[in-house]
Design a protein around this motif. Structure first.
Motif, mmCIF file in Angstrom:
data_model
loop_
_atom_site.group_PDB
_atom_site.id
_atom_site.type_symbol
_atom_site.label_atom_id
_atom_site.label_comp_id
_atom_site.label_asym_id
_atom_site.label_seq_id
_atom_site.Cartn_x
_atom_site.Cartn_y
_atom_site.Cartn_z
ATOM 1 N N LYS C 8 1.010 -1.056 -0.193
ATOM 2 C CA LYS C 8 0.159 0.056 -0.468
ATOM 3 C C LYS C 8 0.994 1.298 0.147
ATOM 4 N N GLY C 9 0.513 2.061 -0.962
ATOM 5 C CA GLY C 9 1.773 3.358 -0.873
ATOM 6 C C GLY C 9 2.676 3.353 -1.607
ATOM 7 N N ALA C 10 3.178 2.109 -1.849
ATOM 8 C CA ALA C 10 4.367 1.968 -2.468
ATOM 9 C C ALA C 10 4.618 2.073 -4.019
ATOM 10 N N ARG C 11 5.173 3.276 -4.234
ATOM 11 C CA ARG C 11 5.259 3.381 -5.917
ATOM 12 C C ARG C 11 6.507 2.598 -6.803
ATOM 13 N N ARG C 12 5.726 2.336 -8.016
ATOM 14 C CA ARG C 12 6.407 0.914 -8.323
ATOM 15 C C ARG C 12 6.616 1.095 -9.491
ATOM 16 N N CYS C 13 7.026 0.773 -10.354
ATOM 17 C CA CYS C 13 7.504 1.121 -12.102
ATOM 18 C C CYS C 13 6.388 0.561 -12.847
ATOM 19 N N PRO C 14 6.032 0.514 -13.785
ATOM 20 C CA PRO C 14 4.751 -0.026 -14.464
ATOM 21 C C PRO C 14 5.559 -1.710 -14.658
ATOM 22 N N PHE C 15 3.677 -2.068 -14.785
ATOM 23 C CA PHE C 15 4.400 -3.742 -14.663
ATOM 24 C C PHE C 15 5.210 -4.402 -16.180
ATOM 25 N N PRO C 16 4.468 -3.957 -17.254
ATOM 26 C CA PRO C 16 5.266 -4.030 -18.418
ATOM 27 C C PRO C 16 7.121 -3.588 -18.343
ATOM 28 N N VAL C 17 7.510 -2.664 -17.655
ATOM 29 C CA VAL C 17 9.033 -2.154 -17.742
ATOM 30 C C VAL C 17 9.232 -3.384 -16.554
ATOM 31 N N PHE C 18 8.372 -3.393 -15.426
ATOM 32 C CA PHE C 18 9.060 -5.073 -14.291
ATOM 33 C C PHE C 18 9.336 -6.026 -15.469
ATOM 34 N N ALA C 19 8.175 -6.392 -16.109
ATOM 35 C CA ALA C 19 8.219 -7.764 -16.232
ATOM 36 C C ALA C 19 9.210 -7.854 -17.849
ATOM 37 N N THR C 20 9.226 -6.945 -18.774
ATOM 38 C CA THR C 20 10.945 -6.952 -19.207
ATOM 39 C C THR C 20 11.805 -6.732 -18.274
ATOM 40 N N GLY C 21 12.290 -6.023 -17.731
ATOM 41 C CA GLY C 21 13.627 -6.933 -16.642
ATOM 42 C C GLY C 21 14.064 -8.219 -16.138
ATOM 43 N N ILE C 22 12.500 -8.549 -15.419
ATOM 44 C CA ILE C 22 12.734 -9.537 -15.096
ATOM 45 C C ILE C 22 13.046 -11.070 -16.705
ATOM 46 N N ALA C 23 12.049 -10.440 -17.638
ATOM 47 C CA ALA C 23 12.481 -11.122 -18.579
ATOM 48 C C ALA C 23 14.035 -11.537 -19.325
ATOM 49 N N GLN C 404 10.743 1.320 5.977
ATOM 50 C CA GLN C 404 11.390 3.672 6.107
ATOM 51 C C GLN C 404 10.746 3.812 4.827
ATOM 52 N N GLU C 405 10.262 3.428 3.657
ATOM 53 C CA GLU C 405 10.466 3.949 2.463
ATOM 54 C C GLU C 405 9.023 5.144 2.309
ATOM 55 N N GLN C 406 8.159 4.928 2.925
ATOM 56 C CA GLN C 406 6.630 5.310 3.201
ATOM 57 C C GLN C 406 7.253 6.264 3.906
ATOM 58 N N GLU C 407 7.736 6.583 4.635
ATOM 59 C CA GLU C 407 8.364 7.770 5.070
ATOM 60 C C GLU C 407 9.327 8.568 4.295
ATOM 61 N N LEU C 408 10.362 8.455 3.921
ATOM 62 C CA LEU C 408 11.319 8.725 3.734
ATOM 63 C C LEU C 408 10.683 8.976 2.412
ATOM 64 N N TYR C 409 9.791 8.842 1.550
ATOM 65 C CA TYR C 409 9.347 9.509 0.300
ATOM 66 C C TYR C 409 8.432 10.619 0.766
ATOM 67 N N ASP C 410 7.537 10.179 1.748
ATOM 68 C CA ASP C 410 6.489 11.154 2.534
ATOM 69 C C ASP C 410 7.477 12.342 2.951
ATOM 70 N N SER C 411 8.546 12.480 3.499
ATOM 71 C CA SER C 411 9.325 13.487 3.865
ATOM 72 C C SER C 411 9.921 13.976 3.256
ATOM 73 N N LYS C 412 10.021 13.180 1.220
ATOM 74 C CA LYS C 412 10.559 14.459 0.290
ATOM 75 C C LYS C 412 10.283 16.158 0.171
#
Lengths: 717, 280, 412
Positions: C8-23, C404-412
């Protein structure tokens, strides 16, 4: 559902217990490991009753007694035969490997006839008929003498049958491979006027001066020499080796005298000159038997004074004197010659110079000395019938001068209108590999219209034949054998078949009898035996009962009394010049060296033997050449480089092996590689046959090929 | 209590006279032939060529014509390990007890069906006496006929090595029991294939614990010093590592004896203490 | 597309980008799997190992991944046993890395043995004197511990967490984690140590042999200590890589500096011990066996004294200084240099203790053995790297790996 800590633990443990209790996983794991322990592709040798059969090995002229261990009738291991006069339990690696020769699936399994570039398997009858027809046609057209035959030696019934066959056909062209024994016999006949073979009582000599012999590398009767060498330690006997390379013999010797290649005779004569000058020779003996000793004495003291010879040999005069003193001082000194394994003829002049030392020491036909062993024909052949054609053909001279097999092929190659040999029969020999200028010999064999090879293996010569008559290998047959090379001991033995023939092969002698019978008439009647075994029993005559019961007859050392020593002859030999090729184009000298672990005779080494060969001799499929680091620097090659070696006779790709034990300016290459072996890739196609790089050189004194090296150049690839 | 070995266990060992060895290779082939050792088409990579008995060629490192060479046959040393307690370098590292020390014979065994091929033992052995079956052993068609049932052919993926022809010991022991001699095995009854074959008679094999045996007489092993030879011309390979091998060498040549171990500058010729400690 | 799985709340790259990388990484993985299958079906002739080089690239890879995976046990020890609570913000990463490293090690071991189907004989016919037996037992036990440590994190996935059973399971496991962390640390001490013992006990190999305490050679302790010291370097390196790739701050600097500082002091103590060990070995142990130090570093084409220098100075003293001195540690670039040098340093140590051990001739007439791995060995060594990249990417994408990901993102 609410899960508390307790039920969590319970669940976890329950699941674990469930899996663990299920036998499937465990059973499967266990079964899989049991399967790996019994992989169906890993052979499981059959067990059974153990028995031993004795016979005699004939892979080399040493003829050691061997004992074959059998399990449920199948031969599984070869061991030395204890108490056997030649080898007393010891056995060389080739002999131990004999079962690899026996069971080799690449053996010629049935008679084969060449059809263009391929082989066609035929029946024995067809093959024999073909050979007989060809012989008949040649005889009918008055070319009986165009039939030639080569065997590896001229002892025993097999070569006897070949020779007899040739006579009955009408040809003198019977050849054997040249060895040092031939040269020694020739020398004995010239110097002492005896029909005798040379014997060397190494086992009892306290000072052996060896001129380049591979005394513990297969020279003479190898195992017998190993035993003699070992006993030196207890007997405090010295071995001095004259050689341009630190061979195993040189390394084992008490003293290594690295004389320049080709100067061995000079060194021997220089030692003679010291012995004569310093009165270190056996005057009694010389006076009693010596003829024209003064001529010889004058020659050597004038021309071969140590100071003069130092320059040619590279050996200090003081060292020459000390060797002479030691040699003379020894109770039983013995000088021996015959390079490497002694399976090339060698220079008669060199042999003579060496033998002069034996004559001066007077240690002849004495314990620890040089022996002239009576050469009696052990076999009694029935009389031979020769018809008109045979008589006429037999009257013609041999095609190869002096019965030299090298000359035979030279004649074939130099003839402009077809081959003078129209039918060549090769039995238990491999001239296309073993003779110098092997490539030239192969060309000659190709030129001969009809080549019959009686052989067990698809070797270099069989590969070029028109008909192959597959022979039993020695473990499948009876045979009479005569140990004679090197030692003073003469042992006649009978080898016995310890295995039934695996393939559709026949005894080589039997093949000859079959051809003769197919020719009918006088030829057939000269071969009155139904089988080879019958022939063997009949021609061995009185020996047969002992041979068949005991397996061997040890006749010990029976000398032909020496009553003359013609010293004039020592001086009359011309000797021959250095190996062919000019120094400018070919600044180095290539020498062939023998190695115990590589067979250099008719048979290629077994897979086991090849496996033992060092990677400084063979690496992948490259032969290595030994070169002194100093010379390598001058030539511009370094260790492990791929290089080309070129001689006036041939060129080959080799690898460089730096070795401090080889004299600068000399390159050594090991004999016994570069075999053609049909489908046997364990032994065939490995390295280079050094005989393809060295050309034959005729020794003017013996007429035999005496080459031991050639001029060469080496360049980085 | 048996009389032949003075109540002690056997300690089979070998003495090789390097002055007699001609490097002919009979021992190597006798071994391969006795023990069903396979062969490949290309055996020139010597680091991947199974030779339980291997003959090294040593040189004194000098230039022509002062150079000298010597052959040195190397079977498995059947090390007694530190303190001669049977913890040879290889045995102590094998994770699956696939190699073991026979306290009754001193022989280091190898159980091919238990070995799972981790090769730790090979790394532990400074003599390179252990070989791995990188390939499935294959014999040309029909050549399996010469395989001996006394030694099982090894499968791919396991380590093998010289066993001092252990099957010959078993046979001799069985015969002795059968003939009611208990474990009194005559010297000649148990000999390895290489010893038997050596045409130079350079190899001697027997019980180092038995003063009647030739091996004992040749090197006079010191029982209080882990079997170190008391004969001055005899030596063992890498004595200083305290592996305590049961293979001894004899040579009259000093440089050969020196080549048997490692010495720092100036050490050769001085008395060097090898602690032969108790080991672990 | 897969947003429902992403924390929840985490920002991740779009799935196709992720899938390509994994591929892309999967191609490398498949290459490795192909090589692995070749090794299993055809045997170890697929490698360039030989009878002189029975232990080679794979064993090095094993030792190296276990050393750099040491961050897991050490961080766990610090957090759960010594109660350094800040480290909870990096412990997940350390555990995932540890899990990857140890599963890789087990996989490589399964390829490395000549008879993989009999691999379990190491347990069944165990020889208690063998360091490898100790390795096998501790390694597989500790791997189970790591699995247990990893499970709660998996269960924290957004969807899994919705299942009450998983939620409770995760919660309960967290409750007992200190026990596992302590067990893990205990086991780790022994398996890291026994890996060091593998080389150190070889008294037939003067280059490797070390004297020691009771049944353990000094390398036993040095390996444990170095794994604890350098493991965090690798955890930090991976963390920095994540931050670089995602261009996000994921762990607070104070956490990073704290771990870096601990690592720095550990490396300092380790390298002092290592230097003493080297001096004693070079001055006493090896000479007793007839060797001088330079015998191990001359007469061959590769192993010069540079390797000892690289290991001790570049891989030891330099990172030790950079990490212990506050000024250096808090300099981003120097910190990066230090943790990378540290990671490489411990890998080099493991290389030397495996490959150089095999290369050095022992008999006076023997020769140096140098070896170049076959492509199959290289592929199977890269296989775990690819597998690790995939697993850690999945973990990052779908699991709350960085608290701490969320917290650090929020504080940015």
């Amino acid at each position: 559902m609410k899960i508390d800590r307790r039920s969590f633990l319970g669940l976890g443990l329950g699941a674990a217990a469930g899996v663990a209790a299920s036998p499937v996983t465990w059973k499967l794991t266990d079964d899989l490991s049991i399967w790996t322990q019994n992989w169906p592709w890993t052979p499981v040798p059959r067990d059974g009753e153990v028995t031993y059969d004795d016979t005699v090995c004939s892979l080399c002229p040493g003829n050691c007694g061997i004992s074959v261990r059998k399990i449920a009738g199948r031969a599984v291991k070869i061991e030395g035969r204890s108490g056997y006069p030649v080898n007393d339990g010891g056995v060389c690696l080739h002999g131990i490997s004999a079962l690899q020769y026996l069971y080799d699936p690449s053996r010629v399994q049935a008679p084969m006839v060449r059809k263009g570039d391929s082989w066609k398997t035929v029946t024995w009858e067809e093959a024999i008929t073909l050979v007989a027809e060809k012989t008949k046609t040649l005889r009918e057209s008055g070319k009986a003498d165009a039939v030639a035959c080569i065997t590896d030696n001229n002892r025993g019934t097999i070569s006897g049958l070949c020779k007899r066959f040739l006579m009955a056909v009408g040809s003198q062209n019977f050849y054997t491979m040249d060895t040092m024994d031939k040269s020694w016999e020739m020398l004995i006949s010239k110097i002492h006027g005896l029909n005798a073979s040379a014997g060397f009582d190494i086992a009892n000599s306290d000072y052996v001066l060896s001129f380049g012999t591979g005394f513990i590398e297969g020279w003479g009767s190898p195992v017998s020499n190993f035993i003699a060498n070992s006993s030196r330690k207890e007997r405090h006997a010295k071995l001095v080796q004259v050689e341009y390379r630190l061979s195993s013999t040189a390394a084992a010797a008490d003293q290594w005298i690295p004389a320049k290649p080709g100067t061995e005779a000079d060194l021997a004569l220089a030692i003679c000159s010291v012995m004569i000058n310093d009165n270190l020779y056996d005057k009694g003996c010389v006076k009693k038997f010596g003829k024209e000793f003064d001529v010889f004495a004058k020659l050597v003291t004038e021309k071969y004074a140590p100071e003069l010879v130092t320059r040619t040999t590279g050996i200090d005069a003081s060292k020459i004197r000390s060797i002479a003193a030691d040699f003379a001082k020894a109770k039983a000194p013995l000088a021996i010659a015959g390079r490497g394994k002694g399976d090339s003829a060698g220079s008669l002049m060199e042999f003579a110079a060496v033998h002069a030392l034996n004559c001066l020491s007077g240690n002849i036909n004495k314990k620890g000395g040089f022996w002239t062993i009576a050469k009696d024909e052990p076999l009694t052949w029935p009389s031979l019938e020769m018809d008109d054609v045979a008589t006429k053909g037999y009257a013609k001279a041999t095609i190869g001068e002096n019965s030299s097999v090298s000359k035979l092929f030279e004649a074939v190659n130099s003839s402009e209108n077809g081959s003078p040999v129209e039918m060549l029969m090769v039995c238990n020999a491999n001239p296309c590999y073993n003779l110098h200028n092997a490539k030239g010999v192969q060309e000659a064999v190709k030129k001969i219209p009809f080549v019959v090879n009686i052989s067990s293996y698809m070797d270099d010569t069989a590969n070029l034949a028109d008909v192959i008559l597959p022979a039993h290998m020695f473990l499948e047959m009876s045979q009479d054998l005569y140990t004679s090379s090197g030692t003073t001991q003469r042992v006649t033995s009978l080898s016995k078949p310890i295995a039934s023939p695996i393939f559709d092969t026949k005894h080589p002698g039997e093949a000859v009898i079959m051809i003769a019978k197919a020719l009918e008439g006088s030829i057939a009647s000269s071969f009155p035996w139904e089988t080879y075994d019958e022939c063997l029993e009949s021609v061995t005559g009185e020996m047969w009962s002992t041979l068949s019961e005991e397996g061997f007859i040890d006749s010990g050392s029976q000398a032909s009394e020496v009553s003359a020593m013609d010293f004039s002859l020592f001086a009359s030999f011309k000797g021959f010049t250095m190996p062919e090729g000019d120094k400018k184009n070919y600044p180095l000298t290539l020498v062939q060296v023998d190695h115990m672990r590589l067979a250099s005779g008719t048979f290629a080494s077994s897979p086991f033997a090849v496996k033992t060969v060092s990677d400084s001799i063979l690496k992948d499929s490259d032969s290595l050449v030994e070169i002194n680091p100093e010379t390598a620097d001058q030539v511009g090659v370094s260790d492990g480089d791929i290089a080309f070696i070129e001689t006036p006779v041939g060129k080959a790709r080799v690898k460089v092996n730096l070795f401090d034990g080889i004299m600068p300016g000399v390159i050594a290459m090991t004999e016994g590689l570069g075999h053609f072996a049909g489908d046997n890739h364990y032994i065939g196609g490995k390295g280079v046959n050094v005989n393809e790089l060295i050309g034959p050189v005729t020794d003017p004194d013996s007429g035999l090929d005496a080459a031991w090296g050639i001029r060469a150049r080496l360049s980085r690839a | 209590m048996t009389q032949d070995n003075h109540g002690k266990a056997h300690k089979y060992g070998m003495v090789i006279d390097l002055d007699k060895c001609t490097g002919c290779g009979s021992c190597m082939v006798a071994c391969m032939s006795e023990n069903n050792v396979p062969f490949k088409e290309n055996e020139t990579d010597k680091k991947d060529s199974i030779t339980w008995m291997k003959v090294f060629k040593l040189t004194n490192g000098k230039p022509f014509p002062d150079i000298d060479t010597c052959y040195l046959p190397r079977p498995c040393m059947h090390c007694g390990g530190k303190g001669d307690h049977g913890h040879s370098p290889c045995i102590s590292v094998c994770p699956a007890t696939a190699t073991d020390y026979g306290y009754d014979t001193g022989i280091v065994s190898q159980i091919y069906t238990r070995c799972f091929g981790c090769r730790y033992c090979m790394g532990a052995c400074p003599y390179h006496a252990r070989y791995f079956n990188w390939w499935d052993p294959k014999w040309p068609d029909g050549m399996e006929e010469y395989l001996s049932p006394d030694v099982s052919p090894r499968m791919r993926g396991v380590v093998e090595k010289c066993s001092f022809c252990y099957h010959r010991y078993q046979e001799a022991r069985d015969r002795a029991y059968h003939e009611e001699r208990r474990d009194h095995i005559e010297e000649g009854e148990y000999q390895t294939a290489c010893t038997q074959a050596c045409p130079a008679g350079a190899i001697t094999f027997g019980d180092l614990n038995n003063p009647e045996h030739e091996v004992y007489k040749l090197v006079k092993p010191d029982p209080h010093n882990c079997g170190r030879p008391r004969e001055p011309k005899a030596f063992r390979l890498l004595e200083r590592l305290q592996t305590n091998p049961k293979v001894y060498y004899i040579s009259e040549r000093e440089w050969v004896r020196k080549a048997g171990d490692n010495y720092r500058k100036g050490e050769w010729g001085k008395e060097i203490k090898v602690s032969h400690g108790k080991g672990h | 597309m897969d947003s429902a799985l992403i924390p929840k709340g985490a920002r991740r790259c779009p799935f196709p980008v992720f899938a390509t990388g994994i591929a892309v990484v999967s191609v490398v993985l498949l290459w490795g799997v192909f090589a692995m299958v070749l090794c299993w079906l055809k045997g170890l002739n697929q490698t360039n190992m030989n009878d002189y080089y029975g232990f080679a690239l794979w064993i090095w890879a094993d030792l190296a991944v276990i050393a750099i995976g040491g961050g897991a046990f050490f961080t766990g020890l610090l957090k759960y046993v010594f109660g350094i609570d800040e480290l909870k913000n990096i412990i997940n990463l350390a555990v995932v890395i540890g899990f990857i490293c140890y599963s890789s090690a087990l996989l490589i071991l399964a390829i490395d043995i000549g008879q993989p189907l009999r691999g379990w004989f190491i347990f069944w016919h165990a020889n208690v004197h063998s360091m490898l037996t100790e390795v096998a037992f501790c390694l597989s036990l500790y791997f189970s511990v790591l699995t247990i440590e990893f499970i709660p994190l998996i269960l924290e996935n957004r969807q899994l967490d919705k299942v009450p059973f998983f939620h409770n399971l995760s919660h309960n496991m967290h409750g007992v984690m200190a026990v596992f962390a302590a067990t893990g640390a205990f086991l780790s001490c022994f398996h890291q140590g026994s890996l060091g013992g593998v080389a150190g006990v070889l008294y037939g190999r003067p280059f490797a042999y070390r004297e020691g305490l009771l049944v353990w050679p000094w390398t036993f302790f040095l390996f444990t200590w170095s794994a604890a010291a350098y493991g965090p370097c690798f955890t930090l390196t991976v963390c920095k890589m994540f931050e670089g790739i995602t261009r996000k701050k994921l762990v607070k600097d104070n956490v990073i500096h704290l771990l870096a500082k601990i690592s720095g002091w550990m490396i300092t103590t380790y390298i002092i011990a290592k230097i003493i060990d080297t001096i004693y070995w070079a001055g006493v142990t090896a000479p007793e066996m007839g060797f001088s130090l330079m015998d191990f570093y001359s007469d061959n084409a590769f192993y010069g004294i540079w390797i000892l220098f690289a290991e001790i100075v570049l891989g030891g003293i330099v990172p030790a200084v950079f990490l212990t001195v506050k000024r250096f540690r808090e300099n981003k670039k120097l910190l990066l240099v230090a943790i990378i040098l540290g990671t490489l340093g411990v890998c080099l140590n493991r290389w030397v203790m495996v490959l150089q051990v095999m290369a050095v001739p022992v008999m006076s007439f023997d020769t140096w053995a140098l070896y170049i791995p076959s492509w199959q060995e290289v592929a199977t060594t890269i296989l775990p790297v690819a597998y690790g990249v995939i697993l850690i990417s999945l973990a990052y994408r779908y699991l709350p790996m960085f608290p701490q990901e969320q917290e650090l993102y929020d504080s940015k």
